[in-house]
Design an enzyme around this catalytic site. Structure first.
Site, PDB file in Angstrom:
ATOM      1  N   MET A 173       0.462  -0.778  -0.107  1.00  0.00           N
ATOM      2  CA  MET A 173      -0.038  -0.487   0.094  1.00  0.00           C
ATOM      3  C   MET A 173       1.016   1.287  -0.127  1.00  0.00           C
ATOM      4  SD  MET A 173      -2.731   1.304   2.740  1.00  0.00           S
ATOM      5  CE  MET A 173      -1.650   0.982   4.188  1.00  0.00           C
ATOM      6  N   PRO A 174       0.681   2.229  -1.248  1.00  0.00           N
ATOM      7  CA  PRO A 174       1.904   2.999  -0.841  1.00  0.00           C
ATOM      8  C   PRO A 174       0.942   4.023  -0.066  1.00  0.00           C
ATOM      9  CG  PRO A 174       1.396   2.196  -3.294  1.00  0.00           C
ATOM     10  CD  PRO A 174       0.405   1.652  -2.074  1.00  0.00           C
ATOM     11  N   LEU A 175       1.864   4.617   0.568  1.00  0.00           N
ATOM     12  CA  LEU A 175       1.611   5.903   1.756  1.00  0.00           C
ATOM     13  C   LEU A 175       2.220   7.293   0.792  1.00  0.00           C
ATOM     14  CD1 LEU A 175       0.478   7.325   3.748  1.00  0.00           C
ATOM     15  CD2 LEU A 175       2.279   6.115   5.123  1.00  0.00           C
TER      16      LEU A 175
END
Length: 65
Positions: free
Chosen positions: A1-3
């Site tokens: 999950m890119p943040l």
């Protein structure tokens, strides 16, 4: 999950912030093929009085002219 976390001086319109979130999401989606629903964007807006450079706040710098 890119943040993606962005910290910037407050003062943009809600539409500008929304546009930034959309553009960042699209950039991550296309560059690393991340599923759109997995991309998170956090925008932190800081008052100019809390943003300093060289020992002077941005609010002070702006008031000098």
């Amino acid at each position: 999950m890119p943040l993606i976390e962005v910290t910037m001086i407050e003062g943009r319109t809600p539409q500008q912030v929304k546009s930034l979130i959309t553009a960042l999401t699209e950039a991550v989606e296309s560059s690393i093929q991340a599923p759109r629903d997995s991309i998170r964007v956090v925008i932190r807006e800081v008052p100019a009085t809390h943003w300093g450079r060289g020992g002077v706040s941005l609010a002070e710098e702006r008031s000098k002219g």
